[in-house]
Design a protein around this motif. Structure first.
Motif, PDB file in Angstrom:
ATOM      1  N   LYS A  14      -2.158   3.090  -0.508  1.00 17.83           N
ATOM      2  CA  LYS A  14      -1.004   3.657   0.678  1.00 17.83           C
ATOM      3  C   LYS A  14       0.112   2.241   0.630  1.00 17.83           C
ATOM      4  O   LYS A  14       1.038   2.636   0.756  1.00 17.83           O
ATOM      5  CB  LYS A  14      -1.490   3.886   2.293  1.00 17.83           C
ATOM      6  CG  LYS A  14      -2.845   3.778   1.983  1.00 17.83           C
ATOM      7  CD  LYS A  14      -3.590   3.531   3.383  1.00 17.83           C
ATOM      8  CE  LYS A  14      -4.538   2.507   3.376  1.00 17.83           C
ATOM      9  NZ  LYS A  14      -5.363   2.465   2.792  1.00 17.83           N
ATOM     10  N   SER A  15      -0.189   0.693   0.375  1.00 15.96           N
ATOM     11  CA  SER A  15       0.900   0.562   0.080  1.00 15.96           C
ATOM     12  C   SER A  15       1.334   0.338  -0.861  1.00 15.96           C
ATOM     13  O   SER A  15       3.154   0.031  -0.955  1.00 15.96           O
ATOM     14  CB  SER A  15      -0.046  -0.844   0.377  1.00 15.96           C
ATOM     15  OG  SER A  15      -0.628  -1.710   1.509  1.00 15.96           O
ATOM     16  N   THR A  16       1.091   0.465  -1.634  1.00 12.01           N
ATOM     17  CA  THR A  16       1.974   1.240  -3.243  1.00 12.01           C
ATOM     18  C   THR A  16       2.829   2.260  -2.957  1.00 12.01           C
ATOM     19  O   THR A  16       3.656   2.091  -3.303  1.00 12.01           O
ATOM     20  CB  THR A  16       0.937   1.598  -4.502  1.00 12.01           C
ATOM     21  OG1 THR A  16       0.262  -0.077  -4.901  1.00 12.01           O
ATOM     22  CG2 THR A  16       1.860   1.738  -5.576  1.00 12.01           C
ATOM     23  N   THR A  17       2.797   2.839  -1.877  1.00  8.95           N
ATOM     24  CA  THR A  17       3.719   4.099  -1.681  1.00  8.95           C
ATOM     25  C   THR A  17       4.728   3.746  -0.792  1.00  8.95           C
ATOM     26  O   THR A  17       6.224   3.920  -0.802  1.00  8.95           O
ATOM     27  CB  THR A  17       2.818   5.503  -1.128  1.00  8.95           C
ATOM     28  OG1 THR A  17       1.981   6.174  -2.512  1.00  8.95           O
ATOM     29  CG2 THR A  17       4.055   6.372  -0.558  1.00  8.95           C
ATOM     30  N   LEU A  18       4.551   2.468  -0.169  1.00 10.57           N
ATOM     31  CA  LEU A  18       4.886   2.072   1.026  1.00 10.57           C
ATOM     32  C   LEU A  18       6.146   1.345   0.317  1.00 10.57           C
ATOM     33  O   LEU A  18       7.658   0.985  -0.385  1.00 10.57           O
ATOM     34  CB  LEU A  18       4.913   1.296   2.279  1.00 10.57           C
ATOM     35  CG  LEU A  18       5.143   1.354   2.929  1.00 10.57           C
ATOM     36  CD1 LEU A  18       5.894   2.875   3.605  1.00 10.57           C
ATOM     37  CD2 LEU A  18       4.563   0.436   4.236  1.00 10.57           C
ATOM     38  N   SER A  19       5.508   0.507  -0.451  1.00  6.89           N
ATOM     39  CA  SER A  19       6.860  -0.206  -1.569  1.00  6.89           C
ATOM     40  C   SER A  19       7.873   0.438  -2.211  1.00  6.89           C
ATOM     41  O   SER A  19       9.017  -0.265  -2.079  1.00  6.89           O
ATOM     42  CB  SER A  19       5.500  -1.503  -2.454  1.00  6.89           C
ATOM     43  OG  SER A  19       4.604  -2.429  -1.653  1.00  6.89           O
ATOM     44  N   LEU A  20       6.788   1.469  -2.865  1.00  5.48           N
ATOM     45  CA  LEU A  20       7.991   2.260  -3.596  1.00  5.48           C
ATOM     46  C   LEU A  20       9.648   3.431  -2.942  1.00  5.48           C
ATOM     47  O   LEU A  20      10.376   3.079  -3.121  1.00  5.48           O
ATOM     48  CB  LEU A  20       7.226   3.160  -4.150  1.00  5.48           C
ATOM     49  CG  LEU A  20       5.845   2.838  -5.297  1.00  5.48           C
ATOM     50  CD1 LEU A  20       5.617   4.741  -5.822  1.00  5.48           C
ATOM     51  CD2 LEU A  20       6.936   2.476  -6.600  1.00  5.48           C
ATOM     52  N   ILE A  21       9.505   3.131  -1.633  1.00  7.11           N
ATOM     53  CA  ILE A  21       9.634   3.400  -1.013  1.00  7.11           C
ATOM     54  C   ILE A  21      11.056   2.777  -0.395  1.00  7.11           C
ATOM     55  O   ILE A  21      12.123   2.876  -0.043  1.00  7.11           O
ATOM     56  CB  ILE A  21       8.710   3.931   0.091  1.00  7.11           C
ATOM     57  CG1 ILE A  21       8.808   5.838  -0.361  1.00  7.11           C
ATOM     58  CG2 ILE A  21      10.455   5.319   1.075  1.00  7.11           C
ATOM     59  CD1 ILE A  21       7.954   6.517   1.121  1.00  7.11           C
ATOM     60  N   SER A  22      10.231   1.446  -0.092  1.00  8.86           N
ATOM     61  CA  SER A  22      11.450  -0.024   0.427  1.00  8.86           C
ATOM     62  C   SER A  22      12.354  -0.587  -0.897  1.00  8.86           C
ATOM     63  O   SER A  22      13.295  -0.614  -0.126  1.00  8.86           O
ATOM     64  CB  SER A  22      10.100  -1.092   1.096  1.00  8.86           C
ATOM     65  OG  SER A  22       9.401  -0.924   0.047  1.00  8.86           O
ATOM     66  N   GLY A  23      12.185  -0.329  -1.987  1.00  5.85           N
ATOM     67  CA  GLY A  23      12.134  -0.465  -3.246  1.00  5.85           C
ATOM     68  C   GLY A  23      11.662  -2.042  -3.493  1.00  5.85           C
ATOM     69  O   GLY A  23      12.632  -2.317  -4.930  1.00  5.85           O
ATOM     70  N   LEU A  24      10.912  -2.632  -3.336  1.00  7.48           N
ATOM     71  CA  LEU A  24      10.195  -3.686  -3.006  1.00  7.48           C
ATOM     72  C   LEU A  24       9.556  -3.331  -4.984  1.00  7.48           C
ATOM     73  O   LEU A  24       9.515  -4.287  -5.315  1.00  7.48           O
ATOM     74  CB  LEU A  24       9.649  -4.282  -2.156  1.00  7.48           C
ATOM     75  CG  LEU A  24       9.749  -4.288  -0.694  1.00  7.48           C
ATOM     76  CD1 LEU A  24       8.897  -5.261  -0.553  1.00  7.48           C
ATOM     77  CD2 LEU A  24      11.136  -6.006  -1.425  1.00  7.48           C
ATOM     78  N   ASP A  25       9.114  -2.224  -5.467  1.00  5.62           N
ATOM     79  CA  ASP A  25       8.554  -1.819  -6.281  1.00  5.62           C
ATOM     80  C   ASP A  25       9.343  -0.649  -6.261  1.00  5.62           C
ATOM     81  O   ASP A  25       9.772  -0.267  -5.789  1.00  5.62           O
ATOM     82  CB  ASP A  25       6.907  -1.924  -6.073  1.00  5.62           C
ATOM     83  CG  ASP A  25       5.932  -1.608  -7.524  1.00  5.62           C
ATOM     84  OD1 ASP A  25       7.297  -1.690  -8.367  1.00  5.62           O
ATOM     85  OD2 ASP A  25       4.757  -1.010  -7.155  1.00  5.62           O
TER      86      ASP A  25
END
Ligand code: ATP
Length: 363
Positions: free
Chosen positions: A41-52
């Motif tokens: 979940k958090s990884t998906t969110l980080s990818l959308i945010s551009g932090l990852d």
């Protein structure tokens, strides 16, 4: 803003945290990413945010590929579980901070802070520092700070997890109505199925980095197309039993229960396949609230325990190796040990073997 994830994967060493995700999120909608701990979940969110950044695949904001756009240039507001407020600044300065960074004049900043604070019902608290605010108030300040710069997308990572049960319900209702009022595309990460059910336009259910089912809360609840969705949504969880089918009769494998499939409303991902004459290795699912006491009902067992919760009671019984629950109105005449019959309102059919499922996912 419309979001599209196209073949997104994120691999850490040998762990596939996100595994080939493809979804589209409608402009102005609220999506919950739901699933057990470690599902991505958090990884998906980080990818959308551009932090990852994804190992594979592309992310589109309104048809523009943003895969190479930096997080700070994506115009996103983010809120985390731990509020992440600056402790030495007042609520007002915390909220105004992103506007200050943008170079907005003090007078204009104050006008914007007032506007957003009213919407979040914190305009009386602006002079206080975070240490003098309750958890719920701090989270409102964090949400105000994320929204004050009018982002195109709001990302919320388990924002209610640190709050007590009543406050969680209040704040989630407020987030939903604020989101609708501002019409801002919002992605909300949670592991709490009830929270996801109550707040979302759509739920993305993940397990081990993979999409399990994507749809409206009621789609997932009423028409789960696999055991994982059936079990993850709903409390108490869906009752399950191994079964096979010959003509129109469903035989439970570990008990002598037999149901005529013509007599029931059935949810099945492929009803044609189910209706084909014989079918082994099925799993039957019936939600506790879809069972009811009926002296002519085909599901017969002895009551193992009764848990009374006020307006309803959970009647527990064994069917073969499985422990089942009927959620019913409390009836003081029922006793542990009584033999009792149940009828069902809706039956879910999964083309999955329950033993194999339990082996992979844990019982
Ligand atoms: P939780 O609900 O516990 O926060 P989650 O669903 O948000 O979990 P993620 O944090 O996205 O899950 O993690 C998905 C998987 O990726 C997990 O197995 C996790 O251990 C792994 N993972 C996440 N970040 C890293 C990292 N930086 N390095 C190595 N593995 C990672």
């Amino acid at each position: 803003m419309k979001i599209k994830l196209e073949n997104i994967s994120r691999v850490f060493q040998e762990i596939k945290a996100v595994d080939n995700l493809n979804i589209e999120i409608k402009d102005g909608s609220l999506l919950s990413i739901l699933g057990p701990s470690g599902c991505g979940k958090s990884t998906t969110l980080s990818l959308i945010s551009g932090l990852d950044h994804p190992t594979d695949g592309d992310i589109y904001f309104d048809n523009v590929n943003v895969s190479d756009v930096l997080a700070e240039d994506r115009n996103i507001g983010m809120v985390f579980q731990d509020y992440a407020l600056y402790p030495h600044m007042s609520a007002q300065d915390n909220i105004a901070f992103p506007l200050k960074m943008k170079g907005m004049k003090k007078r204009d900043r104050l006008i914007e802070v007032q506007k957003i604070s009213k919407l979040l019902h914190i305009n009386d608290l602006l002079k206080r520092k975070p240490g003098k605010l309750s958890g719920g108030q701090q989270q409102r300040v964090a949400i105000a700070r994320a929204l004050v710069k009018e982002p195109d997308l709001l990302l919320l990572d388990e924002p209610l997890s640190n709050l007590d049960a009543r406050l969680r319900i209040k704040l989630r209702d407020d987030i939903k109505s604020l989101q609708k009022k501002l019409n801002i595309t919002t992605i909300f990460v949670t592991h709490d199925q009830e929270e996801a059910m109550s707040i979302s336009d759509k739920i993305l259910l993940l397990n081990k980095g993979k999409l399990v089912q994507y749809g409206s809360p009621m789609d997932l609840y009423l028409a789960p197309n696999n055991i994982f969705t059936g079990k993850f949504l709903g409390n108490p969880p869906m009752n399950l039993a191994k079964a096979n089918k010959i003509h129109n009769e469903i035989f439970f494998d570990d008990s002598d229960i037999k149901l005529n499939s013509d007599n029931y409303k059935i949810n099945c991902p492929d009803i044609k396949l189910f209706k084909s004459d014989e079918k082994a290795n099925l799993t039957i699912g019936i939600r506790p609230e879809d069972l009811y006491i009926d002296s002519n009902g085909p599901i017969k067992s002895n009551i193992k325990s009764i848990q009374t919760l006020g307006k309803e009671a959970y009647i527990k019984f064994d069917l073969g190796n499985e422990s089942w629950i009927c959620s019913s109105n409390w009836n003081r005449e029922l006793k542990v040990g009584d033999t009792i019959s149940f009828q069902a309102k809706l039956i879910h059919i999964f083309f999955e073997n329950l033993d194999k499922y339990n082996e992979i996912n844990g019982a």
